[in-house]
Design a protein around this motif. Structure first.
Motif, PDB file in Angstrom:
ATOM      1  N   LEU A   1       3.137  -1.382   7.094  1.00 54.49           N
ATOM      2  CA  LEU A   1       3.105  -0.372   6.394  1.00 54.49           C
ATOM      3  C   LEU A   1       3.710  -0.434   5.150  1.00 54.49           C
ATOM      4  CD1 LEU A   1       2.150   2.604   5.768  1.00 54.49           C
ATOM      5  CD2 LEU A   1       4.316   3.257   7.061  1.00 54.49           C
ATOM      6  N   PHE A   2       5.154  -1.131   5.263  1.00 55.79           N
ATOM      7  CA  PHE A   2       5.903  -1.196   4.108  1.00 55.79           C
ATOM      8  C   PHE A   2       5.028  -2.164   3.030  1.00 55.79           C
ATOM      9  CE2 PHE A   2       9.956  -3.431   2.366  1.00 55.79           C
ATOM     10  CZ  PHE A   2      10.129  -2.278   1.405  1.00 55.79           C
ATOM     11  N   ALA A   3       4.607  -3.330   3.524  1.00 59.18           N
ATOM     12  CA  ALA A   3       3.705  -4.332   2.912  1.00 59.18           C
ATOM     13  C   ALA A   3       2.817  -3.803   2.164  1.00 59.18           C
ATOM     14  CB  ALA A   3       3.535  -5.453   3.455  1.00 59.18           C
ATOM     15  N   ASN A   4       1.736  -2.839   2.934  1.00 64.48           N
ATOM     16  CA  ASN A   4       0.675  -2.256   2.273  1.00 64.48           C
ATOM     17  C   ASN A   4       1.065  -1.236   1.468  1.00 64.48           C
ATOM     18  OD1 ASN A   4      -0.952  -3.934   3.830  1.00 64.48           O
ATOM     19  ND2 ASN A   4      -1.051  -2.164   5.461  1.00 64.48           N
ATOM     20  N   ASN A   5       2.203  -0.668   1.436  1.00 62.34           N
ATOM     21  CA  ASN A   5       2.684   0.358   0.761  1.00 62.34           C
ATOM     22  C   ASN A   5       3.027  -0.192  -0.633  1.00 62.34           C
ATOM     23  OD1 ASN A   5       4.982   3.143   1.755  1.00 62.34           O
ATOM     24  ND2 ASN A   5       3.217   3.143   0.567  1.00 62.34           N
ATOM     25  N   LEU A   6       3.582  -1.374  -0.595  1.00 63.15           N
ATOM     26  CA  LEU A   6       4.175  -1.957  -2.058  1.00 63.15           C
ATOM     27  C   LEU A   6       2.848  -2.103  -2.812  1.00 63.15           C
ATOM     28  CD1 LEU A   6       6.587  -4.279  -1.011  1.00 63.15           C
ATOM     29  CD2 LEU A   6       7.238  -2.238  -2.112  1.00 63.15           C
ATOM     30  N   ARG A   7       1.694  -2.303  -2.244  1.00 62.66           N
ATOM     31  CA  ARG A   7       0.420  -2.487  -3.012  1.00 62.66           C
ATOM     32  C   ARG A   7      -0.123  -1.283  -3.482  1.00 62.66           C
ATOM     33  NH1 ARG A   7       0.076  -7.321   0.371  1.00 62.66           N
ATOM     34  NH2 ARG A   7      -1.232  -6.086   1.958  1.00 62.66           N
ATOM     35  N   TRP A   8       0.006  -0.151  -2.591  1.00 60.46           N
ATOM     36  CA  TRP A   8      -0.605   1.003  -2.581  1.00 60.46           C
ATOM     37  C   TRP A   8      -2.065   0.933  -2.738  1.00 60.46           C
ATOM     38  CZ3 TRP A   8       1.198   5.384  -1.658  1.00 60.46           C
ATOM     39  CH2 TRP A   8       2.695   5.588  -1.667  1.00 60.46           C
ATOM     40  N   ASP A   9      -2.555   0.049  -1.957  1.00 59.97           N
ATOM     41  CA  ASP A   9      -3.852  -0.311  -1.568  1.00 59.97           C
ATOM     42  C   ASP A   9      -4.663   0.687  -0.525  1.00 59.97           C
ATOM     43  OD1 ASP A   9      -6.520  -0.984  -0.599  1.00 59.97           O
ATOM     44  OD2 ASP A   9      -6.012  -3.057  -1.288  1.00 59.97           O
ATOM     45  N   PHE A  10      -5.116   1.735  -0.743  1.00 65.81           N
ATOM     46  CA  PHE A  10      -5.447   2.579   0.109  1.00 65.81           C
ATOM     47  C   PHE A  10      -6.532   2.377   1.425  1.00 65.81           C
ATOM     48  CE2 PHE A  10      -4.283   5.416  -3.436  1.00 65.81           C
ATOM     49  CZ  PHE A  10      -3.270   6.114  -2.958  1.00 65.81           C
ATOM     50  N   SER A  11      -7.276   1.183   1.036  1.00 66.31           N
ATOM     51  CA  SER A  11      -8.038   0.600   2.086  1.00 66.31           C
ATOM     52  C   SER A  11      -7.179   0.084   3.148  1.00 66.31           C
ATOM     53  CB  SER A  11      -9.195  -0.026   1.722  1.00 66.31           C
ATOM     54  OG  SER A  11      -8.680  -1.146   0.987  1.00 66.31           O
ATOM     55  N   TYR A  12      -5.914  -0.760   2.851  1.00 67.68           N
ATOM     56  CA  TYR A  12      -5.280  -1.185   3.531  1.00 67.68           C
ATOM     57  C   TYR A  12      -4.253  -0.194   4.326  1.00 67.68           C
ATOM     58  CZ  TYR A  12      -6.302  -6.266   2.889  1.00 67.68           C
ATOM     59  OH  TYR A  12      -6.962  -7.512   2.865  1.00 67.68           O
ATOM     60  N   LEU A  13      -3.701   0.767   3.674  1.00 69.01           N
ATOM     61  CA  LEU A  13      -3.060   1.899   4.139  1.00 69.01           C
ATOM     62  C   LEU A  13      -3.696   2.422   5.285  1.00 69.01           C
ATOM     63  CD1 LEU A  13      -1.324   3.423   1.177  1.00 69.01           C
ATOM     64  CD2 LEU A  13      -0.028   2.241   2.700  1.00 69.01           C
ATOM     65  N   LYS A  14      -4.918   2.568   5.173  1.00 64.77           N
ATOM     66  CA  LYS A  14      -5.792   3.369   6.237  1.00 64.77           C
ATOM     67  C   LYS A  14      -5.865   2.576   7.355  1.00 64.77           C
ATOM     68  CE  LYS A  14      -9.520   6.112   4.351  1.00 64.77           C
ATOM     69  NZ  LYS A  14     -10.765   6.149   3.936  1.00 64.77           N
ATOM     70  N   LYS A  15      -5.563   1.378   7.468  1.00 64.02           N
ATOM     71  CA  LYS A  15      -5.482   0.272   8.502  1.00 64.02           C
ATOM     72  C   LYS A  15      -4.181   0.101   8.993  1.00 64.02           C
ATOM     73  CE  LYS A  15      -9.343  -2.678   7.207  1.00 64.02           C
ATOM     74  NZ  LYS A  15      -9.803  -3.859   6.488  1.00 64.02           N
ATOM     75  N   SER A  16      -3.102   0.992   8.435  1.00 63.24           N
ATOM     76  CA  SER A  16      -1.688   1.009   8.996  1.00 63.24           C
ATOM     77  C   SER A  16      -1.593   1.920  10.180  1.00 63.24           C
ATOM     78  CB  SER A  16      -0.691   1.279   8.018  1.00 63.24           C
ATOM     79  OG  SER A  16      -0.880   0.445   6.873  1.00 63.24           O
ATOM     80  N   VAL A  17      -2.650   2.409  10.991  1.00 64.25           N
ATOM     81  CA  VAL A  17      -2.773   3.393  11.803  1.00 64.25           C
ATOM     82  C   VAL A  17      -2.893   2.598  13.102  1.00 64.25           C
ATOM     83  CG1 VAL A  17      -3.176   5.300  10.672  1.00 64.25           C
ATOM     84  CG2 VAL A  17      -5.065   4.093  11.580  1.00 64.25           C
ATOM     85  N   PRO A  18      -2.275   3.195  14.265  1.00 59.91           N
ATOM     86  CA  PRO A  18      -2.290   2.272  15.625  1.00 59.91           C
ATOM     87  C   PRO A  18      -3.637   2.700  16.287  1.00 59.91           C
ATOM     88  CG  PRO A  18      -1.086   4.286  15.942  1.00 59.91           C
ATOM     89  CD  PRO A  18      -1.481   4.367  14.429  1.00 59.91           C
ATOM     90  N   LEU A  19      -4.778   3.378  15.641  1.00 58.17           N
ATOM     91  CA  LEU A  19      -6.126   3.419  16.253  1.00 58.17           C
ATOM     92  C   LEU A  19      -7.126   3.245  15.230  1.00 58.17           C
ATOM     93  CD1 LEU A  19      -7.901   3.987  18.806  1.00 58.17           C
ATOM     94  CD2 LEU A  19      -7.975   6.380  17.955  1.00 58.17           C
TER      95      LEU A  19
END
Ligand code: SF4
Ligand code: ZN
Length: 276
Positions: A143-161
């Motif tokens: 999540l931290f790595a995706n957060n740094l990029r603020w890429d919403f499509s990757y942030l969406k994948k930071s969930v456990p399901l």
């Protein structure tokens, strides 16, 4: 609370909160012989879920054979069905060959190959869900790595399901509320051999640095990592308002798998043509 009760309680909470799966569904556990996947498989079996394990033999000298033996012993003791698949026979490539093509990105390339093998295996064998042993710190680092990029499509994948979609099976991470140290203690409580050797091709330097940053913040703000990740999970639904990028899936020209490009990532990796 005893460690086994604690882990079972946290896993049950995660399964319920994210509606990961039910006791009627056929669950596949990706087993590596390490503490995380062994603890996951043992817990789900004890919680009376219908599980089977799959082990991917990546042909890593000195590592794959030992991990396989540990996985075989574990599944035999706890009576869990195990299937062994080899990257050589399925995708015609081994980890040393991947590392030779991608010495700087071994883990990313390996991860893509493993995801494809697991997805194909799960679909072909009519599983409802694929589970992996990612724990809270793994997820917080991602999540931290995706957060740094603020890429919403990757942030969406930071969930456990991740729900099933087109040719992709539902994927769940039931250990998402469990700390790594708790998992370690759980695995030790089983009194069996656990794989502790490090993969010689690991290039997880960046992840280790992110983890070190989170550990450092914890010194000033205890429980920071847990709160950071759990607060995200309490609010992640806001991400649904962001449209997925307009990614149209087509069959890969080489293997026929669905991909957003002409040729899928796995085929590019195998040819040594994958670029990021
Ligand atoms: Fe693959 Fe990296 Fe895991 Fe080694 S450490 S098996 S290269 S993902
Ligand atoms: Zn392909």
């Amino acid at each position: 609370m005893k460690i086994q009760n604690l882990i079972h309680h946290k896993i049950s909470n995660a399964i319920k909160k994210f509606q990961m799966f039910s006791r009627q569904e056929k669950i596949l556990v990706a087993l590596s012989g390490g503490k995380d996947s062994i603890s996951l498989a043992h817990s789900l079996k004890n919680l009376n879920y219908k599980i089977e394990c799959v082990f991917i033999d990546l042909g890593i000298p000195g590592i794959s054979a030992k991990s396989l033996k540990i996985s075989q012993d574990f599944t035999k003791i706890f009576q869990i069905p195990l299937t062994i698949v080899s990257s050589k026979s399925i995708e015609a490539i081994t980890m040393p060959e991947i590392a030779e093509k991608y010495p700087e990105r071994s883990c990313a390339a390996c991860g893509s190959i493993k995801r494809k093998i697991l997805n194909d295996f799960a679909l072909k064998n009519s599983f409802d869900v694929l589970t992996t042993g990612h724990h809270l710190e793994d997820e917080a680092v991602g999540l931290f790595a995706n957060n740094l990029r603020w890429d919403f499509s990757y942030l969406k994948k930071s969930v456990p399901l991740l729900k099933e979609k087109e040719a992709f099976i539902k994927r769940a991470k039931p250990l998402c509320f469990c700390h790594e140290e708790e998992i370690r203690e759980y695995s030790q409580s089983l009194n069996i051999e656990i794989m502790g050797d490090t993969c010689p091709y690991s290039d997880e330097g960046t992840r280790k640095k992110y983890r070190a940053v989170l550990d450092c913040i914890e010194k000033f703000f205890p429980r920071f990592t847990e709160e950071y990740y759990k607060n995200f999970l309490n609010h992640y639904e806001f991400l649904n308002q962001f449209e997925e990028k307009n990614l149209k899936l087509n069959p890969c020209e080489e293997c026929g798998d669905l991909t957003v490009s002409k040729v899928c990532r796995v085929c590019l990796i195998k040819k040594g043509l994958w670029k990021r």
